[in-house]
Enzyme design. Structure first.
Site, PDB file in Angstrom:
ATOM      1  N   HIS A  19       0.841  -1.214   0.000  1.00 47.31           N
ATOM      2  CA  HIS A  19       0.000   0.000   0.000  1.00 47.31           C
ATOM      3  C   HIS A  19       0.872   1.259   0.000  1.00 47.31           C
ATOM      4  CE1 HIS A  19      -2.931  -2.703   2.453  1.00 47.31           C
ATOM      5  NE2 HIS A  19      -3.446  -2.599   1.240  1.00 47.31           N
ATOM      6  N   LYS A  43     -16.159  -8.720  11.509  1.00 46.16           N
ATOM      7  CA  LYS A  43     -15.777  -9.384  12.756  1.00 46.16           C
ATOM      8  C   LYS A  43     -14.327  -9.824  12.715  1.00 46.16           C
ATOM      9  CE  LYS A  43     -19.498 -10.821  15.560  1.00 46.16           C
ATOM     10  NZ  LYS A  43     -20.730 -11.065  14.798  1.00 46.16           N
ATOM     11  N   ARG A  92      -1.828  -6.198  -8.324  1.00 49.03           N
ATOM     12  CA  ARG A  92      -0.709  -7.071  -7.973  1.00 49.03           C
ATOM     13  C   ARG A  92      -0.463  -8.115  -9.040  1.00 49.03           C
ATOM     14  NH1 ARG A  92      -3.308  -7.629  -2.161  1.00 49.03           N
ATOM     15  NH2 ARG A  92      -5.089  -7.347  -3.515  1.00 49.03           N
ATOM     16  N   SER A 130      -3.064  -7.910   2.852  1.00 49.05           N
ATOM     17  CA  SER A 130      -3.292  -7.802   4.295  1.00 49.05           C
ATOM     18  C   SER A 130      -3.701  -9.158   4.872  1.00 49.05           C
ATOM     19  CB  SER A 130      -4.380  -6.765   4.585  1.00 49.05           C
ATOM     20  OG  SER A 130      -3.964  -5.500   4.158  1.00 49.05           O
TER      21      SER A 130
HETATM   22  P1  ADP Z   1      -5.418  -6.097   0.784  1.00 50.49           P
HETATM   23  O1  ADP Z   1      -6.285  -6.442   1.944  1.00 50.49           O
HETATM   24  O2  ADP Z   1      -5.444  -7.174  -0.266  1.00 50.49           O
HETATM   25  O3  ADP Z   1      -4.059  -5.630   1.109  1.00 50.49           O
HETATM   26  P2  ADP Z   1      -6.902  -3.600   0.398  1.00 50.49           P
HETATM   27  O4  ADP Z   1      -8.354  -3.638   0.212  1.00 50.49           O
HETATM   28  O5  ADP Z   1      -6.442  -3.073   1.678  1.00 50.49           O
HETATM   29  O6  ADP Z   1      -6.221  -4.979   0.055  1.00 50.49           O
HETATM   30  O7  ADP Z   1      -6.216  -2.834  -0.811  1.00 50.49           O
HETATM   31  C1  ADP Z   1      -6.434  -1.516  -1.146  1.00 50.49           C
HETATM   32  C2  ADP Z   1      -5.821  -1.275  -2.484  1.00 50.49           C
HETATM   33  O8  ADP Z   1      -4.434  -1.552  -2.419  1.00 50.49           O
HETATM   34  C3  ADP Z   1      -6.353  -2.145  -3.617  1.00 50.49           C
HETATM   35  O9  ADP Z   1      -6.316  -1.406  -4.812  1.00 50.49           O
HETATM   36  C4  ADP Z   1      -5.358  -3.261  -3.699  1.00 50.49           C
HETATM   37  O10 ADP Z   1      -5.320  -3.843  -4.976  1.00 50.49           O
HETATM   38  C5  ADP Z   1      -4.095  -2.496  -3.402  1.00 50.49           C
HETATM   39  N1  ADP Z   1      -3.062  -3.363  -2.889  1.00 50.49           N
HETATM   40  C6  ADP Z   1      -3.123  -4.219  -1.858  1.00 50.49           C
HETATM   41  N2  ADP Z   1      -1.972  -4.852  -1.689  1.00 50.49           N
HETATM   42  C7  ADP Z   1      -1.137  -4.391  -2.648  1.00 50.49           C
HETATM   43  C8  ADP Z   1       0.209  -4.694  -3.018  1.00 50.49           C
HETATM   44  N3  ADP Z   1       0.915  -5.611  -2.400  1.00 50.49           N
HETATM   45  N4  ADP Z   1       0.722  -4.015  -4.044  1.00 50.49           N
HETATM   46  C9  ADP Z   1      -0.018  -3.115  -4.702  1.00 50.49           C
HETATM   47  N5  ADP Z   1      -1.274  -2.800  -4.430  1.00 50.49           N
HETATM   48  C10 ADP Z   1      -1.837  -3.430  -3.410  1.00 50.49           C
END
Ligand code: ADP
Length: 168
Positions: A19, A43, A92, A130
């Site tokens: 992120h 939850k 990704r 995450s």
């Molecule tokens: P995650 O839970 O899979 O980390 P989120 O909903 O928090 O995903 O992700 C928010 C945004 O960040 C989305 O556009 C997701 O594709 C992107 N994202 C998540 N992980 C990565 C990563 N490792 N590299 C690039 N973008 C990411």
């Protein structure tokens, strides 16, 4: 002068280097970037939305150029509220593509002024999510270099508080 304002939405439970890499890459591309934490109080979430906002703020700062907020409801409505017309999403792998493609087209259908921009992270972070971060952490794996130290510290105390089972 027209301001280029973008929203980077997600769950960020918790925020990791994938992120942060996307945030660092898109900051110079926009006059204002709003990192937006989705209010989906699941939850199974490790952190509350307020905690996630606070952790991201601590890491990226929150000023006139980059803000960290939470939102609920339709993303396009949130974009209107903050005066943005661009959604930033991280891509990704090919597996992300189908869902992201659908969302981008739906959001454009809901608001034709909205465009989605896809960014790719540094290769080192391209497998990070995450969900995986939480799973590896609970099993005692080393996440150094993938998750910022303050977030790892918060995860450790959350795990201690909950006796190893997360927030819920
Ligand atoms: P995650 O839970 O899979 O980390 P989120 O909903 O928090 O995903 O992700 C928010 C945004 O960040 C989305 O556009 C997701 O594709 C992107 N994202 C998540 N992980 C990565 C990563 N490792 N590299 C690039 N973008 C990411």
């Amino acid at each position: 002068m027209i301001q280029r304002v973008a929203v980077y939405p997600g769950s960020f439970d918790p925020v990791h280097h994938g992120h942060l890499d996307i945030i660092a890459r898109c900051r110079p591309m926009f006059d204002r970037l709003v990192v937006a934490v989705l209010e989906n109080e699941e939850k199974r979430a490790m952190f509350s939305v307020a905690e996630r906002v606070e952790m991201i703020r601590d890491l990226v700062g929150s000023d006139g150029h980059c803000q960290v907020e939470s939102f609920s409801g339709l993303l396009v409505d949130f974009l209107d509220r903050v005066g943005a017309t661009t959604i930033v999403r991280g891509l990704r792998a090919v597996s992300d593509f189908e869902y992201e493609f659908q969302m981008a087209l739906m959001n454009r259908r809901l608001n034709p002024r909205v465009e989605t921009v896809f960014m790719t992270p540094k290769e080192d972070y391209s497998y990070l999510s995450s969900r995986l971060v939480k799973e590896v952490f609970r099993l005692g794996g080393n996440l150094e270099g993938l998750v910022p130290p303050p977030v790892l510290a918060r995860m450790a105390s959350r795990l201690r508080e909950s006796g190893g089972a997360g927030r819920a």
